[in-house]
Design a protein around this motif. Structure first.
Motif, short mmCIF file in Angstrom:
data_model
loop_
_atom_site.label_atom_id
_atom_site.label_comp_id
_atom_site.label_asym_id
_atom_site.label_seq_id
_atom_site.Cartn_x
_atom_site.Cartn_y
_atom_site.Cartn_z
N PRO A 250 -13.99 62.30 -64.71
CA PRO A 250 -13.55 62.07 -63.33
C PRO A 250 -13.04 63.36 -62.68
O PRO A 250 -12.57 64.28 -63.36
CB PRO A 250 -12.41 61.05 -63.48
N ARG A 251 -13.14 63.40 -61.37
CA ARG A 251 -12.59 64.53 -60.62
C ARG A 251 -11.07 64.41 -60.55
O ARG A 251 -10.52 63.31 -60.48
CB ARG A 251 -13.18 64.58 -59.21
N LEU A 252 -10.41 65.56 -60.54
CA LEU A 252 -8.96 65.60 -60.44
C LEU A 252 -8.53 65.82 -58.99
O LEU A 252 -9.30 66.35 -58.18
CB LEU A 252 -8.40 66.73 -61.30
N ARG A 253 -7.33 65.44 -58.68
CA ARG A 253 -6.82 65.72 -57.33
C ARG A 253 -6.64 67.22 -57.12
O ARG A 253 -6.75 67.70 -55.99
CB ARG A 253 -5.50 64.99 -57.13
N ASP A 254 -6.35 67.93 -58.17
CA ASP A 254 -6.23 69.38 -58.10
C ASP A 254 -7.59 69.98 -58.45
O ASP A 254 -7.97 70.06 -59.62
CB ASP A 254 -5.17 69.86 -59.07
N ASP A 255 -8.35 70.41 -57.43
CA ASP A 255 -9.69 70.91 -57.69
C ASP A 255 -9.68 72.32 -58.28
O ASP A 255 -10.74 72.88 -58.58
CB ASP A 255 -10.57 70.85 -56.45
N ARG B 237 -4.32 42.08 -68.23
CA ARG B 237 -3.22 42.65 -67.44
C ARG B 237 -2.93 44.09 -67.88
O ARG B 237 -2.71 44.97 -67.04
CB ARG B 237 -1.98 41.78 -67.60
N LEU B 238 -2.93 44.32 -69.18
CA LEU B 238 -2.69 45.66 -69.67
C LEU B 238 -3.84 46.60 -69.30
O LEU B 238 -3.62 47.76 -68.94
CB LEU B 238 -2.50 45.63 -71.19
N GLN B 239 -5.06 46.11 -69.39
CA GLN B 239 -6.20 46.94 -69.00
C GLN B 239 -6.10 47.32 -67.53
O GLN B 239 -6.32 48.49 -67.16
CB GLN B 239 -7.50 46.20 -69.26
N ASP B 240 -5.74 46.37 -66.69
CA ASP B 240 -5.57 46.68 -65.27
C ASP B 240 -4.47 47.71 -65.06
O ASP B 240 -4.60 48.61 -64.21
CB ASP B 240 -5.24 45.40 -64.49
N ALA B 241 -3.39 47.59 -65.83
CA ALA B 241 -2.27 48.53 -65.69
C ALA B 241 -2.69 49.93 -66.13
O ALA B 241 -2.29 50.93 -65.51
CB ALA B 241 -1.09 48.05 -66.52
N VAL B 242 -3.48 50.02 -67.18
CA VAL B 242 -3.97 51.32 -67.64
C VAL B 242 -4.86 51.96 -66.59
O VAL B 242 -4.72 53.14 -66.25
CB VAL B 242 -4.72 51.17 -68.98
N LEU B 243 -5.79 51.20 -66.03
CA LEU B 243 -6.70 51.74 -65.02
C LEU B 243 -5.93 52.16 -63.77
O LEU B 243 -6.24 53.20 -63.16
CB LEU B 243 -7.77 50.71 -64.67
N ALA B 244 -4.94 51.39 -63.37
CA ALA B 244 -4.13 51.75 -62.20
C ALA B 244 -3.36 53.03 -62.45
O ALA B 244 -3.21 53.88 -61.55
CB ALA B 244 -3.17 50.61 -61.86
N ASP C 227 -5.84 55.86 -62.14
CA ASP C 227 -6.22 56.09 -60.76
C ASP C 227 -5.13 56.80 -59.96
O ASP C 227 -5.41 57.48 -58.97
CB ASP C 227 -6.58 54.77 -60.08
N SER C 228 -3.87 56.65 -60.42
CA SER C 228 -2.77 57.26 -59.67
C SER C 228 -2.79 58.78 -59.73
O SER C 228 -2.13 59.44 -58.93
CB SER C 228 -1.43 56.74 -60.21
N VAL C 229 -3.55 59.37 -60.67
CA VAL C 229 -3.58 60.83 -60.78
C VAL C 229 -4.99 61.41 -60.64
O VAL C 229 -5.18 62.62 -60.75
CB VAL C 229 -2.98 61.28 -62.13
N LEU C 230 -5.98 60.55 -60.39
CA LEU C 230 -7.36 61.02 -60.26
C LEU C 230 -7.80 61.02 -58.80
O LEU C 230 -7.21 60.35 -57.94
CB LEU C 230 -8.29 60.13 -61.08
N ALA C 231 -8.89 61.75 -58.54
CA ALA C 231 -9.40 61.84 -57.17
C ALA C 231 -10.43 60.77 -56.87
O ALA C 231 -10.92 60.70 -55.74
CB ALA C 231 -10.01 63.22 -56.94
N GLU C 232 -10.75 59.93 -57.84
CA GLU C 232 -11.72 58.86 -57.64
C GLU C 232 -11.42 57.74 -58.62
O GLU C 232 -10.85 57.98 -59.70
CB GLU C 232 -13.15 59.38 -57.86
#
Length: 529
Positions: A327-332, A419-426, A429-434
């Motif tokens: 995945p792309r990072l927010r910091d390019d 629920r745990l899988q959703d929490a991991v993905l969230a 996503d909080s630190v990724l650019a996509e």
């Protein structure tokens, strides 16, 4: 049950080993090579236990290290003694940690080969003064590890002997006698940098860094002692390559390995009863080595320990993903291959770790679950079919912290897993650019290539009570000064209350992680006796 450990009935084998995880295989290899007649009984259809590779996604040629995934505590001595053909890949980058909530996605990248770049990264997140403190943490733990690491394949030292060997009372007190949080806080000041250090104390351990019982210190010690350096390496070919080699060596030495054999009872006289192909069978060993958790051994013996043993409880969720690319990072400015080239820490600042622990003691899941990631395929693409690897596909393994088994039941496991899988993905996503889900490959049935394992899943699949990856609370790698060390089993940290039965798994002293130490030390106790 009557202890018939002095039974004079003829043993069918010198050694019966219950459980074919990596420790059981290690013991089998050592003892068969020493000329002992060895039979190993494994409940599953394949050996390896938690240290296996598996094709997790239907029709996709990717063999993931499904449970255990990195190697640090496997001594070179065991590799050399057994002639194991194992390759371990060293990673250039130690870790990458984005600053939570930073709009630009700035993060701390620790490069093991470029100290100037690492210092600049500390400065970039506003923690320039912590670069020296961070180095001092691992210089100190390195000194500690260099002293104690060579002792793990020898009979146990006492606490006083270990302290004298380390030769630094201040460091001993900081790592062994006082909560590890005090050590961390004395060396670094940034909330993020403190969190990077603290994770070593919390992997698979549900604790605060300030807990007075020091379970977090024991966890920390095992994470920084390996090889005398604390380095964690990627097993080339996946974790199954490690246990495959152990099985090969054990078989070639003459050990008989029987799979699909579920042990139902162990008697202190050395009799082991098991069921295979629907038929009840039994064998008797002069010595029985048990590569299962101590709680499981109690059940097989039909005993209740006195005093009661601390409940085994895991506290992690593991998610395996197969992506079309990183995945792309927010910091390019950071290459994803560098960020994912070591341990990628997500929402694991010191305060986030402590808040997550406090919340989960009340059953409240944090909004952003503390997680860390490793990417096997950056160091070793061989676990992918060459055609798949050529597309740029990558695996990610996510280890989520502070998810204690006490909140799961057989009835709610499916819902909690989701629920745990959703929490991991969230959290990702909080630190990724996509969104991470947009990059998931699909299997032959059109389903996303994502697999989540809870503590309850580990208990059901691998017979690990509470999903505890260490088979129970970790022990210090030394004996207390007043402990009896009269017998070989006591000296090697593998004794049970029954002379003919020895622990050889992660529940032995100095057990835990993929190390082979439980198996090695049990074998040494047998050969010394």
């Amino acid at each position: 049950m009557t202890d018939r450990s002095t039974s004079s009935s003829a043993a069918t084998h010198d050694i019966v080993i219950v459980g074919g995880g990596h420790n059981g295989l290690t013991a089998a290899a050592y003892l068969a090579r020493a000329g002992k007649s060895v039979i190993l009984l494994e409940r599953l259809d394949d050996v390896g236990g938690a240290a296996v590779s598996a094709q997790a996604f239907a029709g996709v040629e990717a063999r993931l290290s499904r449970y255990s995934y990195l190697v640090s505590l496997l001594p070179q001595r065991i590799i050399d003694d057994l002639g194991l053909d194992i390759r371990l890949a060293r990673r250039r980058y130690s870790s990458y940690t984005p600053v939570p909530g930073d709009p630009a996605g700035a993060g701390l990248l620790i490069d093991n080969t470029d100290h100037a770049a690492t210092a600049a990264s500390f400065a970039r997140i506003g923690a320039a003064d912590d670069a020296a403190g961070f180095d001092s943490v691992y210089r100190s733990t390195g000194e500690f590890a260099a002293a104690l690491w060579p002792t793990v394949t020898e009979p146990l030292l006492t606490r006083s002997e270990a302290r004298a060997l380390v030769g630094d009372d201040e460091l001993w007190d900081a790592l062994i006698e006082r909560p590890i949080g005090e050590f961390i806080e004395s060396r670094v000041q940034s909330d993020l940098v403190r969190g990077v250090v603290a994770t070593d104390a919390l992997i698979g351990t549900f604790a605060s860094v300030s807990d007075p019982d020091l379970s977090q210190n024991r966890c920390f010690l095992y994470h920084v002692i390996g090889q005398g350096t604390g380095e964690w390496d990627v097993p080339v070919g996946g974790m199954g390559a490690v246990t495959g080699e152990l099985a090969r060596v054990a078989r070639e030495a003459g050990a008989r390995i029987v799979t699909g054999a579920e042990v139902t009872r162990i008697d202190p006289d050395g009799t082991v009863e098991y069921v295979r192909n629907g038929h009840e069978r039994r064998v008797e060993g002069a010595t029985v080595l048990v590569n299962v958790a101590p709680d499981v051994l109690d059940g097989l013996l039909g005993e209740t320990p006195e005093p009661p043993r601390e409940r085994a409880e895991g506290a992690q969720v593991k998610v395996n993903l197969l992506l079309e690319r990183l995945p792309r990072l927010r910091d390019d400015a950071i290459d994803p291959a560098a960020a994912f080239g070591g341990t990628f820490h997500i929402n694991e600042t010191y305060s986030q770790l402590e808040e997550a622990y406090a919340g989960m003691t009340r059953g409240v899941m944090p909004e952003l679950l503390p997680c860390e990631i490793y990417c096997h395929t950056l160091a070793d693409p061989s676990i992918l079919d060459p055609e798949l690897a050529a597309t740029g596909a990558q695996t990610l393994t996510v280890f989520g912290l502070h998810t204690p088994d006490r909140w799961l039941t057989d009835e709610n496991n499916d819902a909690t897993r989701q629920r745990l899988q959703d929490a991991v993905l969230a959290s990702l996503d909080s630190v990724l650019a996509e969104p991470i889900e947009s990059l998931l490959l699909t299997d032959a049935n059109g389903r996303p290539c994502i697999e989540t394992k809870t503590t309850r899943d580990l208990e059901q699949a691998l017979n690990m009570p509470g999903g505890n990856i260490f088979h129970g609370p970790l022990s210090w790698p030394f004996a207390e000064d007043d402990e009896p060390l009269a017998t070989p089993a006591e000296r090697w940290g593998v004794a049970t209350r029954h002379p003919r039965i020895l622990l050889c798994g992660s529940g032995a002293r100095r057990g835990g992680a993929v190390s082979g130490l439980g198996g090695h030390n049990a074998a040494m106790a047998v050969l010394e006796g």
